[in-house]
Design a protein around this motif. Structure first.
Motif, PDB file in Angstrom:
ATOM      1  N   LEU A  44      37.449  37.150  43.327  1.00 28.54           N
ATOM      2  CA  LEU A  44      38.121  36.210  43.319  1.00 28.54           C
ATOM      3  C   LEU A  44      38.314  35.038  42.465  1.00 28.54           C
ATOM      4  CD1 LEU A  44      37.948  35.614  47.056  1.00 28.54           C
ATOM      5  CD2 LEU A  44      39.379  37.523  46.014  1.00 28.54           C
ATOM      6  N   ARG A  45      39.382  35.385  41.424  1.00 28.59           N
ATOM      7  CA  ARG A  45      39.244  34.174  40.407  1.00 28.59           C
ATOM      8  C   ARG A  45      40.566  33.207  40.129  1.00 28.59           C
ATOM      9  NH1 ARG A  45      40.333  36.313  33.759  1.00 28.59           N
ATOM     10  NH2 ARG A  45      39.494  34.259  32.736  1.00 28.59           N
ATOM     11  N   TYR A  46      39.597  32.308  39.602  1.00 34.95           N
ATOM     12  CA  TYR A  46      40.320  30.840  40.710  1.00 34.95           C
ATOM     13  C   TYR A  46      39.629  30.105  39.330  1.00 34.95           C
ATOM     14  CZ  TYR A  46      40.682  26.736  43.138  1.00 34.95           C
ATOM     15  OH  TYR A  46      40.846  24.733  43.380  1.00 34.95           O
ATOM     16  N   PHE A  47      40.497  29.382  38.632  1.00 34.37           N
ATOM     17  CA  PHE A  47      40.617  28.999  37.425  1.00 34.37           C
ATOM     18  C   PHE A  47      39.389  29.285  36.596  1.00 34.37           C
ATOM     19  CE2 PHE A  47      42.224  25.436  40.149  1.00 34.37           C
ATOM     20  CZ  PHE A  47      42.894  24.178  39.204  1.00 34.37           C
ATOM     21  N   GLY A  48      38.024  29.199  35.952  1.00 32.70           N
ATOM     22  CA  GLY A  48      37.345  29.599  35.331  1.00 32.70           C
ATOM     23  C   GLY A  48      36.157  30.277  36.062  1.00 32.70           C
ATOM     24  N   MET A  49      36.166  30.092  37.621  1.00 33.71           N
ATOM     25  CA  MET A  49      35.069  30.572  38.262  1.00 33.71           C
ATOM     26  C   MET A  49      35.833  31.641  38.801  1.00 33.71           C
ATOM     27  SD  MET A  49      34.672  27.332  40.715  1.00 33.71           S
ATOM     28  CE  MET A  49      33.560  27.823  41.564  1.00 33.71           C
ATOM     29  N   GLU A  50      34.512  32.519  38.990  1.00 37.30           N
ATOM     30  CA  GLU A  50      34.355  34.490  39.245  1.00 37.30           C
ATOM     31  C   GLU A  50      33.941  33.878  40.826  1.00 37.30           C
ATOM     32  OE1 GLU A  50      33.594  38.363  38.228  1.00 37.30           O
ATOM     33  OE2 GLU A  50      32.679  37.239  36.610  1.00 37.30           O
ATOM     34  N   LEU A  51      34.417  34.972  41.328  1.00 36.42           N
ATOM     35  CA  LEU A  51      33.627  35.802  43.531  1.00 36.42           C
ATOM     36  C   LEU A  51      33.516  36.662  42.984  1.00 36.42           C
ATOM     37  CD1 LEU A  51      32.409  33.751  45.461  1.00 36.42           C
ATOM     38  CD2 LEU A  51      34.896  33.865  46.529  1.00 36.42           C
ATOM     39  N   VAL A  52      32.812  37.026  43.524  1.00 40.90           N
ATOM     40  CA  VAL A  52      32.224  38.768  43.548  1.00 40.90           C
ATOM     41  C   VAL A  52      32.136  38.532  44.896  1.00 40.90           C
ATOM     42  CG1 VAL A  52      30.909  40.898  43.064  1.00 40.90           C
ATOM     43  CG2 VAL A  52      31.602  39.016  41.360  1.00 40.90           C
ATOM     44  N   ILE A  53      32.882  40.004  45.553  1.00 40.43           N
ATOM     45  CA  ILE A  53      32.937  40.211  47.047  1.00 40.43           C
ATOM     46  C   ILE A  53      32.558  41.582  46.832  1.00 40.43           C
ATOM     47  CG2 ILE A  53      34.402  40.334  49.113  1.00 40.43           C
ATOM     48  CD1 ILE A  53      36.312  38.616  48.246  1.00 40.43           C
ATOM     49  N   CYS A  54      31.523  41.746  47.964  1.00 39.78           N
ATOM     50  CA  CYS A  54      30.633  43.063  47.801  1.00 39.78           C
ATOM     51  C   CYS A  54      30.207  43.492  49.692  1.00 39.78           C
ATOM     52  CB  CYS A  54      29.549  43.723  47.472  1.00 39.78           C
ATOM     53  SG  CYS A  54      28.788  45.165  46.831  1.00 39.78           S
ATOM     54  N   ARG A  55      30.790  44.467  49.991  1.00 38.84           N
ATOM     55  CA  ARG A  55      30.932  44.695  51.573  1.00 38.84           C
ATOM     56  C   ARG A  55      29.467  46.093  51.623  1.00 38.84           C
ATOM     57  NH1 ARG A  55      28.328  45.999  55.088  1.00 38.84           N
ATOM     58  NH2 ARG A  55      29.252  46.303  57.263  1.00 38.84           N
ATOM     59  N   GLU A  56      28.653  46.046  51.760  1.00 41.01           N
ATOM     60  CA  GLU A  56      27.648  46.980  51.569  1.00 41.01           C
ATOM     61  C   GLU A  56      26.259  46.521  52.120  1.00 41.01           C
ATOM     62  OE1 GLU A  56      25.533  50.415  50.027  1.00 41.01           O
ATOM     63  OE2 GLU A  56      28.230  49.843  50.350  1.00 41.01           O
ATOM     64  N   ASP A  57      25.919  47.788  53.309  1.00 44.92           N
ATOM     65  CA  ASP A  57      24.363  46.958  53.457  1.00 44.92           C
ATOM     66  C   ASP A  57      23.630  47.344  52.896  1.00 44.92           C
ATOM     67  OD1 ASP A  57      26.443  47.280  56.363  1.00 44.92           O
ATOM     68  OD2 ASP A  57      25.793  48.864  56.820  1.00 44.92           O
ATOM     69  N   PHE A  89      36.587  40.699  30.901  1.00 48.87           N
ATOM     70  CA  PHE A  89      36.042  41.729  31.414  1.00 48.87           C
ATOM     71  C   PHE A  89      37.266  41.366  33.445  1.00 48.87           C
ATOM     72  CE2 PHE A  89      32.740  39.788  29.101  1.00 48.87           C
ATOM     73  CZ  PHE A  89      31.771  40.438  29.099  1.00 48.87           C
ATOM     74  N   LEU A  90      37.722  40.761  33.101  1.00 50.68           N
ATOM     75  CA  LEU A  90      38.396  40.724  34.552  1.00 50.68           C
ATOM     76  C   LEU A  90      39.852  41.641  34.459  1.00 50.68           C
ATOM     77  CD1 LEU A  90      37.424  37.623  35.975  1.00 50.68           C
ATOM     78  CD2 LEU A  90      36.166  39.800  36.340  1.00 50.68           C
ATOM     79  N   GLY A  91      40.491  41.722  32.901  1.00 56.49           N
ATOM     80  CA  GLY A  91      41.812  42.006  32.989  1.00 56.49           C
ATOM     81  C   GLY A  91      42.936  40.713  32.701  1.00 56.49           C
ATOM     82  N   GLY A  92      42.565  39.349  33.007  1.00 51.60           N
ATOM     83  CA  GLY A  92      43.585  38.251  32.933  1.00 51.60           C
ATOM     84  C   GLY A  92      43.344  37.866  31.605  1.00 51.60           C
ATOM     85  N   GLY A  93      43.413  37.713  30.474  1.00 57.01           N
ATOM     86  CA  GLY A  93      43.111  37.493  29.632  1.00 57.01           C
ATOM     87  C   GLY A  93      41.461  36.967  29.005  1.00 57.01           C
ATOM     88  N   ALA A  94      40.892  37.059  27.617  1.00 58.89           N
ATOM     89  CA  ALA A  94      39.637  36.409  27.559  1.00 58.89           C
ATOM     90  C   ALA A  94      39.737  34.393  27.620  1.00 58.89           C
ATOM     91  CB  ALA A  94      38.866  36.850  26.331  1.00 58.89           C
ATOM     92  N   MET A  95      38.339  34.184  28.520  1.00 55.04           N
ATOM     93  CA  MET A  95      38.898  32.270  28.365  1.00 55.04           C
ATOM     94  C   MET A  95      37.632  32.621  27.776  1.00 55.04           C
ATOM     95  SD  MET A  95      38.582  30.380  31.544  1.00 55.04           S
ATOM     96  CE  MET A  95      40.600  31.590  32.615  1.00 55.04           C
ATOM     97  N   SER A  96      37.106  31.206  26.909  1.00 54.73           N
ATOM     98  CA  SER A  96      35.954  30.930  26.556  1.00 54.73           C
ATOM     99  C   SER A  96      35.596  29.666  26.989  1.00 54.73           C
ATOM    100  CB  SER A  96      36.313  30.617  24.979  1.00 54.73           C
ATOM    101  OG  SER A  96      37.298  29.837  25.207  1.00 54.73           O
ATOM    102  N   LEU A  97      33.990  29.622  27.080  1.00 52.69           N
ATOM    103  CA  LEU A  97      33.223  28.570  27.853  1.00 52.69           C
ATOM    104  C   LEU A  97      33.914  27.131  27.633  1.00 52.69           C
ATOM    105  CD1 LEU A  97      31.082  28.623  29.581  1.00 52.69           C
ATOM    106  CD2 LEU A  97      29.818  27.541  27.196  1.00 52.69           C
ATOM    107  N   LYS A  98      34.697  27.303  26.096  1.00 52.43           N
ATOM    108  CA  LYS A  98      35.862  25.619  25.963  1.00 52.43           C
ATOM    109  C   LYS A  98      36.731  25.759  26.759  1.00 52.43           C
ATOM    110  CE  LYS A  98      37.887  23.239  22.315  1.00 52.43           C
ATOM    111  NZ  LYS A  98      37.553  23.337  21.096  1.00 52.43           N
TER     112      LYS A  98
END
Length: 542
Positions: free
Chosen positions: A412-425, A265-274
């Motif tokens: 932001l991708r950190y190990f298997g975590m994904e942090l979405v940042i949206c600046r919108e009112d 989904f993010l373009g850095g290579g697929a990563m399974s849940l395992k």
């Protein structure tokens, strides 16, 4: 020596395991062996471990891919394989597992309703977009949520017949309403308006007018553009008298990752849940890793630079707990860039910020990420919004090593975590366009907003007439699978809460709370090890 090394690599990967090594993969293996100064007598053993770990991957194939090869190497480093000794998770190089992802760099992943899965299109998305894309992205959004609904236990019929089989919830399409007046139905579709301005429900097969007089909305915010579940009676006037309306059920990140772990989904290579779970010990061990998030950093405000200086001084002095990333969200000007002297104010503001950051070389190991706000140049009404132009950013990016200007939203991708940042009112836009909200007691608007955004699996569940989006980049606004954390940076008051395992927070205005006479300057710190955020603040002396 290089010839001997290459012969050893080919012997293990190609001859023994029948794997084909492209030039990039072969070069990467050689680079790893040389950089780690592996002795010649240990090449075969190390390469054997590496090849076996590669073959364990869910996306392994006879033609070795560089991303899969790198993940196999990272797994060996983490010590999470059965064949290696357990390594100390706190000694893993966390920097190599962190990345910033621009919306315009994300692969165009589309939902195929026929196969019930995701595919990546080969043509690159266009900002202008083809005419067919105008309706395609809405159909995809509708299809994703419908699949989530049908997987929900309340909508799944028992596998074996019996009296319980009649108790599950069953969806009906608008096409099947004709000729069935007086009956109750459960419908799923998108709230919209017909040419006469009447509120309607659209699904993949048609449209029906809604009578909202007796409607009882559930929890959340309901606007045009929202995908909703409606229970109501079909009348002889060919309308639906709505009795109850609610948002669709959400799907937790682990469930979605288990189903679609093979999709990149993010373009850095697929990563399974395992594979994602392998990184959990390293995330928990590195408790010092944190992300600082600020919003509305008005560089033309007289008290912004003193407040930033005080903040950076504090982090520079914390030797063991310096943040991995500083995320600065716009607006970067209190008055906007348009009007007389606007561009000059912007240039001077970023020049001053560059000079300030250069005073803290100890913080240059951190990443500095800049996300544009609604009033930043060149301001556009569409999402995703491109990064702030290089005319303002070039001096800062050239002098601060890890500074990067990215789109809104970004990830932001950190190990298997994904942090979405949206600046919108977003709160203001949703409230101004409500067609329904629960009226019993005092509504918790913060929780309603978070619930709505995550249940809708989208950052902008509004019609494009109100919140235009780039049709072919709608996938960049998608919140499926549900992220680990979501930053809804808004001029609305700050908050933090967790919904279905996703931590959502608004850092609040950095400068807005300070006012003309000083006061508090606030921001948030997010800790991946705990999955939670904390409020930070400082006060300037008069």
């Amino acid at each position: 020596m290089v010839k001997l090394m290459r012969a050893a690599i080919v012997k293990v990967f190609s001859t023994k395991h029948s794997l084909t090594l492209p030039a990039a993969a072969l070069g990467y293996i050689e680079q790893v062996l040389l950089e780690n100064e592996i002795p010649e007598d240990e090449w075969i053993v190390g390469l054997e471990f590496w090849a076996r770990e590669y073959l364990k991957g869910e996306d392994s194939s006879s033609l070795v891919s560089l991303p899969a090869l790198k993940r196999a190497y990272e797994s060996l480093q983490l010590g999470t394989t059965d064949d290696t000794a357990q390594a100390d998770p706190s000694e893993v190089n966390v920097e190599s597992h962190f990345s910033v992802i621009d919306s315009f760099d994300m692969p165009p992943v589309h939902f195929d309703a026929v196969r019930g899965g995701f595919t990546t299109s080969k043509p690159k998305p266009s900002i202008a977009g083809q005419a067919s894309s105008r309706s395609a992205f809405l159909r995809e959004r509708w299809g994703i949520i419908k699949e989530i609904i049908l997987r929900n236990e309340n909508f799944t019929p028992p596998a074996i017949g019996g009296h319980d089989r009649s108790n599950y919830l069953k969806l009906t399409s608008t096409r099947n309403l004709l000729g069935r007046a007086g009956q109750l139905f459960l419908l799923f579709g998108m709230l919209s308006r017909d040419p006469e301005g009447r509120l309607c429900l659209e699904d993949g097969e048609g449209r029906v007018v809604l009578d909202m007089e007796d409607a009882v909305p559930g929890e959340g915010l309901f606007t045009e553009g929202c995908m909703v579940l409606i229970e109501g009676e079909y009348t002889i006037d060919e309308t639906v008298r709505v009795l109850a309306m609610g948002h669709p059920p959400s799907e937790k990140r682990d469930v979605a990752r288990g189903l679609h772990g093979h999709v990149d989904f993010l373009g850095g290579g697929a990563m399974s849940l395992k594979e994602e779970q392998k990184y959990q010990p390293s995330i928990l061990a590195n408790t010092q890793v944190s992300f600082v998030v600020l919003s509305d950093v008005w560089l033309d405000h007289p008290r912004t630079m003193p407040a930033l200086r005080r903040m950076l001084e504090g982090y520079a002095e914390a030797v063991e707990y310096r943040p991995m990333a500083f995320v600065f969200c716009g607006n970067f000007s209190q008055k906007g860039w348009e009007g007389e002297g606007g561009l000059k104010r912007y240039t001077n503001g970023f020049n001053a910020l560059t000079d300030l950051l250069l005073e803290f070389p100890l913080l240059h190991s951190s990443h500095f990420v800049f996300v544009p706000g609604p009033l930043d140049p060149w301001s556009s009404t569409t999402l995703p919004r491109p990064a702030i132009p290089s005319v303002f950013a070039s001096r800062l990016t050239q002098r601060v090593p890890k500074a990067r200007f990215v789109s809104n939203p970004c990830r932001l991708r950190y190990f298997g975590m994904e942090l979405v940042i949206c600046r919108e009112d977003l709160m203001g836009k949703m409230v101004r366009n409500l067609v329904g909200v629960k009226k019993e007691g005092e509504a918790d608007m913060k929780r309603y907003l978070v619930q709505t955004i995550l249940d809708q699996t989208h950052l902008s569940p509004l019609p494009i007439s109100i919140r235009p989006t780039l049709w072919e980049y709608d996938h960049a606004l998608r919140l499926y699978p549900m992220p680990s954390a979501l930053v809804l940076a808004d001029k609305y008051e700050r908050y933090e809460l967790t919904y279905e395992g996703c931590h959502v927070f608004n850092p609040g205005r950095f400068v807005g709370s300070g006012g003309e006479g000083g006061g508090e300057f606030e921001w948030s710190m997010y800790y991946p090890a705990t999955g939670r955020s904390e409020r930070s603040a400082l006060t300037l002396d008069q």
